[in-house]
Design a protein around this motif. Structure first.
Motif, mmCIF file in Angstrom:
data_model
loop_
_atom_site.group_PDB
_atom_site.id
_atom_site.type_symbol
_atom_site.label_atom_id
_atom_site.label_comp_id
_atom_site.label_asym_id
_atom_site.label_seq_id
_atom_site.Cartn_x
_atom_site.Cartn_y
_atom_site.Cartn_z
ATOM 1 N N THR A 174 42.864 45.515 42.485
ATOM 2 C CA THR A 174 42.233 44.736 43.545
ATOM 3 C C THR A 174 41.902 43.320 43.090
ATOM 4 O O THR A 174 41.420 43.116 41.975
ATOM 5 N N ILE A 175 42.176 42.368 43.953
ATOM 6 C CA ILE A 175 41.665 41.007 43.792
ATOM 7 C C ILE A 175 40.710 40.785 44.950
ATOM 8 O O ILE A 175 41.115 40.780 46.126
ATOM 9 N N ALA A 176 39.429 40.654 44.636
ATOM 10 C CA ALA A 176 38.385 40.623 45.662
ATOM 11 C C ALA A 176 37.771 39.237 45.785
ATOM 12 O O ALA A 176 37.880 38.395 44.879
ATOM 13 N N THR A 177 37.105 39.009 46.899
ATOM 14 C CA THR A 177 36.394 37.748 47.101
ATOM 15 C C THR A 177 35.216 37.654 46.129
ATOM 16 O O THR A 177 34.645 38.658 45.717
ATOM 17 N N TYR A 178 34.876 36.460 45.777
ATOM 18 C CA TYR A 178 33.793 36.190 44.826
ATOM 19 C C TYR A 178 32.453 36.500 45.477
ATOM 20 O O TYR A 178 32.121 35.964 46.537
ATOM 21 N N SER A 179 31.685 37.409 44.865
ATOM 22 C CA SER A 179 30.357 37.743 45.397
ATOM 23 C C SER A 179 29.590 38.574 44.379
ATOM 24 O O SER A 179 30.198 39.219 43.508
ATOM 25 N N VAL A 195 40.976 48.415 38.860
ATOM 26 C CA VAL A 195 40.934 47.159 38.126
ATOM 27 C C VAL A 195 40.645 46.071 39.137
ATOM 28 O O VAL A 195 41.410 45.872 40.090
ATOM 29 N N THR A 196 39.536 45.377 38.959
ATOM 30 C CA THR A 196 39.118 44.367 39.930
ATOM 31 C C THR A 196 39.064 42.989 39.286
ATOM 32 O O THR A 196 38.486 42.819 38.210
ATOM 33 N N LYS A 197 39.679 42.021 39.953
ATOM 34 C CA LYS A 197 39.527 40.620 39.581
ATOM 35 C C LYS A 197 38.988 39.871 40.802
ATOM 36 O O LYS A 197 39.052 40.373 41.925
ATOM 37 N N ASP A 248 47.395 37.632 40.323
ATOM 38 C CA ASP A 248 46.672 38.377 39.293
ATOM 39 C C ASP A 248 46.888 37.743 37.914
ATOM 40 O O ASP A 248 45.965 37.673 37.091
ATOM 41 N N SER A 249 48.110 37.236 37.674
ATOM 42 C CA SER A 249 48.408 36.642 36.366
ATOM 43 C C SER A 249 47.677 35.313 36.140
ATOM 44 O O SER A 249 47.534 34.860 35.004
ATOM 45 N N THR A 250 47.213 34.688 37.234
ATOM 46 C CA THR A 250 46.516 33.390 37.105
ATOM 47 C C THR A 250 45.017 33.543 36.965
ATOM 48 O O THR A 250 44.323 32.551 36.702
ATOM 49 N N LEU A 251 44.496 34.749 37.137
ATOM 50 C CA LEU A 251 43.046 34.972 37.123
ATOM 51 C C LEU A 251 42.609 35.577 35.799
ATOM 52 O O LEU A 251 43.313 36.396 35.215
ATOM 53 N N PRO A 252 41.414 35.208 35.352
ATOM 54 C CA PRO A 252 40.907 35.807 34.124
ATOM 55 C C PRO A 252 40.471 37.255 34.337
ATOM 56 O O PRO A 252 40.193 37.650 35.455
ATOM 57 N N ASP A 253 40.454 38.050 33.281
ATOM 58 C CA ASP A 253 40.005 39.437 33.382
ATOM 59 C C ASP A 253 38.516 39.482 33.742
ATOM 60 O O ASP A 253 37.765 38.597 33.390
#
Length: 253
Positions: A174-179, A195-197, A248-253
């Protein structure tokens, strides 16, 4: 008798006409049949033509006037037995044809996307259930807004779904909104095969777009008009997965 004739495929307009003719010893003119059965004469000719094609009624001409007569009542048993034999023969032929039909349909299914629409919270639940029932890849890749989901569906059902997904061995990427809620839920990722980013702050959306197997689901958590869509098309699903992998590859863990 009505139930028997219905099983033979006769319509509700054909049955009264046939019953009347079965009770009549002699051939009757269309005008007589129409008067006795109270069926419009124009409609009656279509009914008589249909019954004749079925072999239940015969016609003869007398002094230039057409008369209609049903088969003898005792012949009905033989008629039904004959129909049974035809059905058995058709069943055997269908068994030979069905594999070819299924193959042709599958080929067309692969050419054209299948789209299903679901409305309301209950419809959205059905879409989530599909990710458990029809997900041979045992993985879901998607973009998500936890706050929008819980605002619409509370916590009881999402908790039930997450538990069921985990028990089924289906991973959630999952790539979720920042909150703050996203960061809190990330702490439990290992417990729920997840796995959430997060997107960077300022990128928000009140919906979910996910791909699983050869399907893509789009869910709008609009409180006034909740809506979900399933698109069954391998190319669409693979596009969403590719987009997911890139972001996903552009975001940090």
């Amino acid at each position: 008798m009505t139930g028997i004739f219905e099983n033979l495929g006769l319509s509700s307009s054909e049955i009264p006409v046939l019953l009347f003719l079965l009770e009549s010893a002699n051939g009757l003119r269309a005008t007589e049949i129409a008067r006795k059965t109270r069926v419009n004469r124009t409609t009656l000719y279509g009914i008589l033509k249909s019954l004749t094609s079925r072999g239940l009624v015969s016609s003869s001409e007398e002094n230039g006037i057409m008369r209609f007569q049903s088969i003898q009542p005792h012949q009905l048993t033989a008629y039904i037995e004959s129909a049974k034999q035809r059905l058995e023969s058709d069943t055997k032929r269908l068994d030979q044809v069905i594999p070819a039909l299924a193959h042709a349909r599958k080929a067309k299914d692969e050419q054209y996307p299948q789209i299903q629409f679901f409305s309301g919270v209950e419809g959205i639940k059905q879409v989530y259930e599909d990710t458990l029932r029809d997900n041979p890849s045992k993985a879901i890749y998607g973009f998500f807004d936890y706050e929008a989901t819980l605002k619409l569906m509370d916590t009881e059902w999402p908790n039930y779904y997450i538990k069921k997904r985990t028990e089924a061995g289906i991973e959630s990427h999952t790539i979720a909104t920042y909150s703050p809620l996203t960061r809190t839920l990330k702490e439990f990722d290992k417990d729920y095969l997840r796995v959430t980013k997060e997107f960077p702050e300022g990128f928000s959306f009140a919906m979910e777009i996910s791909a699983y197997g050869d399907k893509t689901m789009l869910i709008s958590f609009n409180e006034d008009h909740p809506l979900a869509i399933i698109i069954k098309d391998a190319r669409v699903a693979e596009t969403i997965k590719t987009l997911f992998r890139y972001i996903d590859s552009t975001l940090p863990d």
